[in-house]
Enzyme design. Structure first.
Site, short mmCIF file in Angstrom:
data_model
loop_
_atom_site.label_atom_id
_atom_site.label_comp_id
_atom_site.label_asym_id
_atom_site.label_seq_id
_atom_site.Cartn_x
_atom_site.Cartn_y
_atom_site.Cartn_z
N THR A 127 43.85 16.82 -6.68
CA THR A 127 44.13 16.04 -7.94
C THR A 127 43.10 15.13 -7.87
O THR A 127 43.04 13.97 -7.52
CB THR A 127 45.57 15.40 -8.01
N TYR A 181 49.59 19.04 3.26
CA TYR A 181 50.51 19.54 2.47
C TYR A 181 50.22 20.46 1.41
O TYR A 181 51.07 21.27 1.13
CB TYR A 181 51.59 18.47 1.91
N CYS A 219 52.44 11.62 -4.88
CA CYS A 219 51.72 11.81 -5.96
C CYS A 219 52.09 11.18 -7.40
O CYS A 219 51.14 10.59 -8.13
CB CYS A 219 51.25 13.37 -6.50
P1 NAD Z 1 47.03 15.52 3.16
O1 NAD Z 1 46.72 13.91 3.25
O2 NAD Z 1 48.51 16.00 3.61
O3 NAD Z 1 46.06 16.32 3.52
C1 NAD Z 1 44.57 16.16 3.28
C2 NAD Z 1 43.95 16.62 4.34
O4 NAD Z 1 42.54 16.27 4.27
C3 NAD Z 1 44.20 15.85 5.75
O5 NAD Z 1 44.40 16.29 6.77
C4 NAD Z 1 42.81 15.02 6.10
O6 NAD Z 1 42.46 14.95 7.62
C5 NAD Z 1 41.79 16.02 5.61
N1 NAD Z 1 40.48 15.78 5.30
C6 NAD Z 1 40.04 14.51 4.46
N2 NAD Z 1 38.87 14.37 4.35
C7 NAD Z 1 38.13 15.68 5.07
C8 NAD Z 1 36.96 16.33 5.29
N3 NAD Z 1 35.74 15.26 4.69
N4 NAD Z 1 36.81 17.25 6.00
C9 NAD Z 1 37.82 17.85 6.56
N5 NAD Z 1 39.23 17.61 6.14
C10 NAD Z 1 39.16 16.41 5.44
O7 NAD Z 1 47.09 15.50 1.55
P2 NAD Z 1 47.94 16.53 0.45
O8 NAD Z 1 49.38 16.22 0.28
O9 NAD Z 1 47.67 17.99 1.07
O10 NAD Z 1 47.12 16.31 -0.85
C11 NAD Z 1 45.87 16.94 -1.20
C12 NAD Z 1 45.42 16.82 -2.70
O11 NAD Z 1 46.37 17.85 -3.22
C13 NAD Z 1 45.63 15.52 -3.20
O12 NAD Z 1 44.70 15.22 -3.97
C14 NAD Z 1 46.90 15.47 -3.65
O13 NAD Z 1 47.12 14.57 -4.98
C15 NAD Z 1 47.02 16.95 -4.24
N6 NAD Z 1 48.31 17.54 -4.45
C16 NAD Z 1 49.43 17.10 -3.41
C17 NAD Z 1 50.62 17.82 -3.51
C18 NAD Z 1 51.62 17.59 -2.63
O14 NAD Z 1 52.81 18.05 -2.84
N7 NAD Z 1 51.41 16.96 -1.63
C19 NAD Z 1 50.91 18.55 -4.55
C20 NAD Z 1 49.89 19.02 -5.59
C21 NAD Z 1 48.67 18.33 -5.35
C1 UGA Z 2 55.58 16.94 -7.77
C2 UGA Z 2 55.41 17.61 -8.90
O1 UGA Z 2 56.76 18.39 -9.14
C3 UGA Z 2 54.61 18.80 -8.67
O2 UGA Z 2 54.47 19.59 -9.64
C4 UGA Z 2 53.21 18.21 -8.34
O3 UGA Z 2 52.34 19.47 -7.68
C5 UGA Z 2 53.41 17.39 -6.95
O4 UGA Z 2 54.14 16.27 -7.28
C6 UGA Z 2 52.18 16.77 -6.87
O5 UGA Z 2 51.07 16.73 -7.23
O6 UGA Z 2 51.92 16.37 -5.69
P1 UGA Z 2 56.71 16.45 -5.47
O7 UGA Z 2 56.32 14.90 -5.56
O8 UGA Z 2 56.50 17.29 -4.33
O9 UGA Z 2 56.16 17.26 -6.59
O10 UGA Z 2 58.42 16.55 -5.72
P2 UGA Z 2 59.24 16.44 -7.10
O11 UGA Z 2 60.39 17.52 -7.04
O12 UGA Z 2 58.54 16.43 -8.25
O13 UGA Z 2 60.11 14.98 -6.86
C7 UGA Z 2 59.28 13.75 -7.03
C8 UGA Z 2 60.34 12.73 -6.65
O14 UGA Z 2 61.19 12.60 -7.70
C9 UGA Z 2 61.04 12.59 -5.28
O15 UGA Z 2 61.40 11.70 -4.80
C10 UGA Z 2 62.69 13.23 -6.09
O16 UGA Z 2 63.73 12.92 -5.20
C11 UGA Z 2 62.55 12.36 -7.45
N1 UGA Z 2 63.35 13.13 -8.55
C12 UGA Z 2 62.87 14.47 -9.00
C13 UGA Z 2 64.33 12.50 -8.96
O17 UGA Z 2 64.66 11.20 -8.59
N2 UGA Z 2 64.93 12.99 -9.95
C14 UGA Z 2 64.83 14.29 -10.65
O18 UGA Z 2 65.40 14.62 -11.48
C15 UGA Z 2 63.80 15.03 -9.82
#
Ligand code: NAD
Ligand code: UGA
Length: 463
Positions: free
Chosen positions: A133, A13, A277
């Site tokens: 993260t 993602y 997260c």
């Molecule tokens: P995700 O699980 O969607 O994607 C991670 C991918 O990495 C998976 O497809 C997995 O197969 C791959 N992977 C794992 N080990 C590997 C390796 N050794 N070689 C190649 N591929 C490998 O996770 P995500 O939601 O993209 O999150 C990734 C990081 O970003 C996390 O640390 C998360 O906390 C952070 N983050 C996520 C969000 C979010 O909105 N999802 C936002 C900000 C930060």
């Molecule tokens: C959150 C942060 O907003 C991002 O900045 C960060 O990068 C990300 O986590 C991450 O590290 O993964 P995300 O979890 O994708 O993003 O979505 P949010 O919009 O933050 O919502 C998180 C949860 O809180 C959802 O379930 C949402 O419905 C809930 N929420 C949010 C509430 O219940 N009330 C609100 O007012 C806002």
């Protein structure tokens, strides 16, 4: 130093959308996104761009433009590492499910695997960027592994956490509030920071690109999420008080949020926050604080999670209580399963925990979500491991049509704030439900008075 070849390990993602935007905005840079998961890479390469594995408004158009030009998705991790001058590590860092720190610390095994693989394969100097993260001070472990197991090449490590929110990832990436880059304050470190700044500066105004030392950058990511989640738990805690006092949480939120020092965002009371997260990052923060002996700091942040668990349980209990203290054999329709609107991501969605609670009471659950598949709903429930897969399949059904999901139901629970729910023909839904027909609005999404006019009993969070 000007970068022309980037690799990103992890096509999830974050990795997928982030690299798609970099590729779109920097046609002169070749961006290769790699992953071990073959099915995921195949989906990113699907000729039908609507079938890419991450649903985000606007993303398929960006991928369609850049894919095959300077954006590539591949399972050949080694070649991509070898070719790249700069490598983003964007793999998953979930909460540990075993050993020391179980249930709190971040599991860094995938990060370490990446570091070891980079060290083994790299034959030229590289900048390594932490996009995942990570706990504060991870960069020092990364450095250790890279320098002690590598082929004598030079690695510079940066922290560049991602702040995008799902559902708005594309706009967040095009117009970020800020880009954060942490690195060593040595001359070499500053050169690496500048190389990454230059990439973002292709579309992000320079004043929005913050540079810090590496530890501040790592810690800022965890704390930004903790602050956001804290706001949700704060308003949710007040929603319960509103239900006892006839104050209305929407009015309270508006009254609080118009104070410019507080601001209106993240004040929406809900069934509880979900997503991959918030919980994981706060638990990690709590773990780090405890590991330094900072009990009060740890307890303070842990309360955000305790409140969120309470809110999910409270919502489920309300359904049971209002259905005369028994939901056994009753059909309860769930509108929404994703953790928020405009995403197909269901990780830690409140819906999962509410469903689990109701299934303990032997309810039948009918799920409709515009973007979540039946297989995903069942996988989420199986993953909880609280009942057998057979039982999950017996008690939970998913529907393609919301009207069918609600037909003959005793109650409807709104779990995700999808816009389309607002424009349903609620009279038609009401006519086809068992009476009294209840709606439990876990998102404060629907017009309560209009539904009551039709005949529904409406239970909204905080009012
Ligand atoms: P995700 O699980 O969607 O994607 C991670 C991918 O990495 C998976 O497809 C997995 O197969 C791959 N992977 C794992 N080990 C590997 C390796 N050794 N070689 C190649 N591929 C490998 O996770 P995500 O939601 O993209 O999150 C990734 C990081 O970003 C996390 O640390 C998360 O906390 C952070 N983050 C996520 C969000 C979010 O909105 N999802 C936002 C900000 C930060
Ligand atoms: C959150 C942060 O907003 C991002 O900045 C960060 O990068 C990300 O986590 C991450 O590290 O993964 P995300 O979890 O994708 O993003 O979505 P949010 O919009 O933050 O919502 C998180 C949860 O809180 C959802 O379930 C949402 O419905 C809930 N929420 C949010 C509430 O219940 N009330 C609100 O007012 C806002």
């Amino acid at each position: 130093m000007s970068i022309s070849k980037i690799c990103c390990i992890g096509a999830g993602y974050v990795g997928g959308p982030t690299m798609a935007i970099i590729a779109k905005q920097c046609p002169h840079i070749r961006v290769t996104v790699v992953d071990l998961n073959e099915a995921r890479i195949a989906a990113w390469n699907d000729p039908d761009v609507e079938k890419i594995p991450v649903y985000e408004p606007g993303l398929s158009a960006v991928v369609a433009e850049a894919r095959g030009r300077n954006l590539f998705f591949s399972t050949d991790v080694e070649s991509a590492i070898e070719d790249a001058e700069l490598i983003f590590i964007s793999v998953n860092t979930p909460t540990k499910t075993y050993g020391a720190g179980k249930g709190q610390a971040a599991d860094l095994k995938w990060i370490e695997l990446c570091a070891r693989q980079i060290a083994r394969v790299a034959k030229s100097d590289k900048i390594i960027v932490e996009k995942s993260t990570l706990p504060v001070r991870t960069a020092s472990a990364l450095k250790d592994i890279l320098q002690n197991t590598g082929n004598g090449v030079n690695f510079r490590i940066l922290s560049n956490p991602e702040f995008l929110a799902e559902g708005t990832a594309v706009e967040d990436l095009f117009e970020p509030d800020r880009v954060l880059i942490g690195g060593d304050q040595s001359e070499e470190g500053r050169e690496a920071i500048e190389a990454l700044v230059e990439i973002y500066a292709n579309w992000v105004p320079r004043e929005r690109i913050l540079t810090t030392n590496i530890w501040s950058s790592e810690l800022s990511k965890l704390t930004a999420n903790a602050y956001l989640a804290q706001r949700v738990s704060s308003i949710n805690s007040l929603s319960e008080l509103c239900e006892y006092t006839e104050a209305d949480i929407n009015e309270v939120a508006r009254a609080i949020g118009t104070d410019s020092r507080i601001g209106p965002k993240f004040l929406k009371a809900s069934v509880g926050f979900g997503g991959s997260c918030f919980q994981k990052d706060i638990l990690n923060l709590v773990y780090i604080a405890r590991s330094y002996g900072l009990t009060e700091v740890a307890d303070y942040w842990e309360q955000v999670i305790i409140m969120n668990d309470h809110q999910k349980r409270r919502f489920a209990n309300k359904i049971i209580q209002k259905l005369y203290n028994t939901v056994n054999g009753k059909k309860i329709a769930f509108l929404g399963w994703a953790f928020k609107k405009d995403t197909n991501d269901t990780r830690e969605s409140a819906a999962i925990y509410v469903a689990d609670h109701l299934l303990h009471e032997q309810a039948n659950i009918a799920v409709y979500d515009p973007k979540v598949t039946e297989q995903q709903v069942l996988t989420d429930m199986d993953y909880l491991d609280t009942r057998s897969p057979e039982e999950n399949r017996k008690l939970i059904k998913t529907y393609q049509d919301p009207y069918e999901a609600c037909k003959d139901a005793h109650a409807i629970a709104i779990l995700t704030e999808w816009d389309e729910f607002k424009s349903y023909d609620w009279k038609r839904i009401y006519d086809n439900m068992l009476k009294p027909a209840n709606i439990f609005d876990g998102r404060n999404l629907l017009d309560k008075a209009a539904l009551q006019q039709i005949g529904f009993k409406v239970w909204a969070i905080g009012s």
